[in-house]
Design an enzyme around this catalytic site. Structure first.
Site, mmCIF file in Angstrom:
data_model
loop_
_atom_site.group_PDB
_atom_site.id
_atom_site.type_symbol
_atom_site.label_atom_id
_atom_site.label_comp_id
_atom_site.label_asym_id
_atom_site.label_seq_id
_atom_site.Cartn_x
_atom_site.Cartn_y
_atom_site.Cartn_z
ATOM 1 N N LYS A 128 -15.967 -7.281 5.546
ATOM 2 C CA LYS A 128 -15.150 -7.911 6.342
ATOM 3 C C LYS A 128 -15.056 -7.341 7.723
ATOM 4 C CE LYS A 128 -11.985 -7.253 2.323
ATOM 5 N NZ LYS A 128 -11.059 -6.683 1.720
ATOM 6 N N HIS A 136 0.813 -1.225 -0.056
ATOM 7 C CA HIS A 136 0.052 0.065 0.012
ATOM 8 C C HIS A 136 0.870 1.251 -0.012
ATOM 9 C CE1 HIS A 136 -3.081 -2.487 2.501
ATOM 10 N NE2 HIS A 136 -3.515 -2.298 1.328
ATOM 11 N N SER A 172 -2.762 -7.775 3.213
ATOM 12 C CA SER A 172 -3.167 -7.355 4.787
ATOM 13 C C SER A 172 -3.371 -8.812 5.251
ATOM 14 C CB SER A 172 -4.262 -6.520 4.866
ATOM 15 O OG SER A 172 -3.863 -5.216 4.436
ATOM 16 N N ARG A 231 -2.318 -6.028 -8.148
ATOM 17 C CA ARG A 231 -0.951 -7.046 -8.056
ATOM 18 C C ARG A 231 -1.091 -8.118 -9.103
ATOM 19 N NH1 ARG A 231 -3.209 -7.819 -2.062
ATOM 20 N NH2 ARG A 231 -5.208 -7.004 -3.311
HETATM 21 P P1 ADP Z 1 -9.534 -3.368 -0.483
HETATM 22 O O1 ADP Z 1 -10.364 -3.829 0.659
HETATM 23 O O2 ADP Z 1 -10.430 -2.397 -1.294
HETATM 24 O O3 ADP Z 1 -9.338 -4.765 -1.101
HETATM 25 P P2 ADP Z 1 -7.012 -3.192 0.604
HETATM 26 O O4 ADP Z 1 -6.791 -2.485 1.931
HETATM 27 O O5 ADP Z 1 -6.983 -4.719 0.641
HETATM 28 O O6 ADP Z 1 -8.411 -2.726 0.451
HETATM 29 O O7 ADP Z 1 -6.485 -2.356 -0.661
HETATM 30 C C1 ADP Z 1 -6.462 -1.180 -0.922
HETATM 31 C C2 ADP Z 1 -5.811 -0.969 -2.419
HETATM 32 O O8 ADP Z 1 -4.544 -1.297 -2.229
HETATM 33 C C3 ADP Z 1 -6.182 -1.808 -3.299
HETATM 34 O O9 ADP Z 1 -6.358 -0.960 -4.800
HETATM 35 C C4 ADP Z 1 -5.574 -2.892 -3.693
HETATM 36 O O10 ADP Z 1 -5.353 -3.439 -4.870
HETATM 37 C C5 ADP Z 1 -4.173 -2.183 -3.140
HETATM 38 N N1 ADP Z 1 -2.917 -3.076 -2.613
HETATM 39 C C6 ADP Z 1 -3.304 -4.248 -1.723
HETATM 40 N N2 ADP Z 1 -1.916 -4.764 -1.486
HETATM 41 C C7 ADP Z 1 -1.193 -4.277 -2.471
HETATM 42 C C8 ADP Z 1 0.180 -4.531 -2.989
HETATM 43 N N3 ADP Z 1 0.854 -5.597 -2.082
HETATM 44 N N4 ADP Z 1 0.800 -3.873 -4.017
HETATM 45 C C9 ADP Z 1 0.111 -2.956 -4.487
HETATM 46 N N5 ADP Z 1 -1.200 -2.532 -4.180
HETATM 47 C C10 ADP Z 1 -1.859 -3.225 -3.177
#
Ligand code: ADP
Length: 162
Positions: free
Chosen positions: A42, A18, A129, A91
């Site tokens: 979630k 992130h 996460s 990703r």
């Molecule tokens: P959501 O609940 O929307 O999936 P996340 O907190 O998991 O929220 O992710 C928020 C954003 O960050 C999304 O656009 C997701 O694709 C991106 N993201 C999550 N992990 C990574 C990573 N390892 N590298 C790049 N982008 C990521």
């Protein structure tokens, strides 16, 4: 024109994947709002306040980042802060279908906002996460995958559960 982006997510907790997207976003946009969406289905490990505080600490070296939370439609939040862009990280192919569905819906809901995707750095392409929480739960080493402040917060949660 001021270029304002919104970087939305659950951030439960923020990872270096992130952070990489946010950091690269700050080089393109004048202002980046990192917004914790608290209407996800979630059940989070960290409260909205805790997630915001971890993001604040992890991004305090980036002056054009503002951390916020929102309960509602992302396009309404974008309108509220006058953002022209929703910034998302991508990703793998597995992210694509989900992202395409929400992007298309957001475009219908608010045609003034564009969604922009940034490819993750390859070393973070498997990082999420949930995987970090799983490894931390069983005492695995998560150094390099999350900011140090998140590492400490995960350790504190583990001690809470004991
Ligand atoms: P959501 O609940 O929307 O999936 P996340 O907190 O998991 O929220 O992710 C928020 C954003 O960050 C999304 O656009 C997701 O694709 C991106 N993201 C999550 N992990 C990574 C990573 N390892 N590298 C790049 N982008 C990521």
């Amino acid at each position: 024109m001021t270029r304002i982006a919104v970087c939305p997510g659950s951030f439960d907790p923020i990872t270096n994947g992130h952070l990489d997207i946010i950091q690269r976003g700050t080089e393109i946009f004048d202002k980046v709002y990192v917004v914790v969406l608290s209407n996800s289905s979630k059940t989070p490990l960290f409260s909205t306040e805790e997630r915001m505080e971890l993001i604040r600490e992890a991004t305090n070296h980036l002056p054009n980042v503002e951390v916020d939370s929102f309960n509602g439609l992302l396009v309404d939040y974008a309108r509220k802060v006058e953002a022209n862009v929703i910034l998302r990280g991508l990703r793998a192919v597995s992210d694509f279908e989900y992202e395409m569905r929400i992007t298309s819906m957001n475009k219908v809901l608010n045609d003034d906002v564009e969604t922009l995707f940034m490819m993750t750095k390859s070393q973070y392409s498997f990082l999420s996460s949930s995987i970090v929480k799983e490894v931390a739960k069983y005492n695995g080493d998560i150094t390099g995958f999350v900011p140090p402040v998140v590492e400490q917060a995960l350790q504190a949660k583990r001690e809470d559960v004991k």
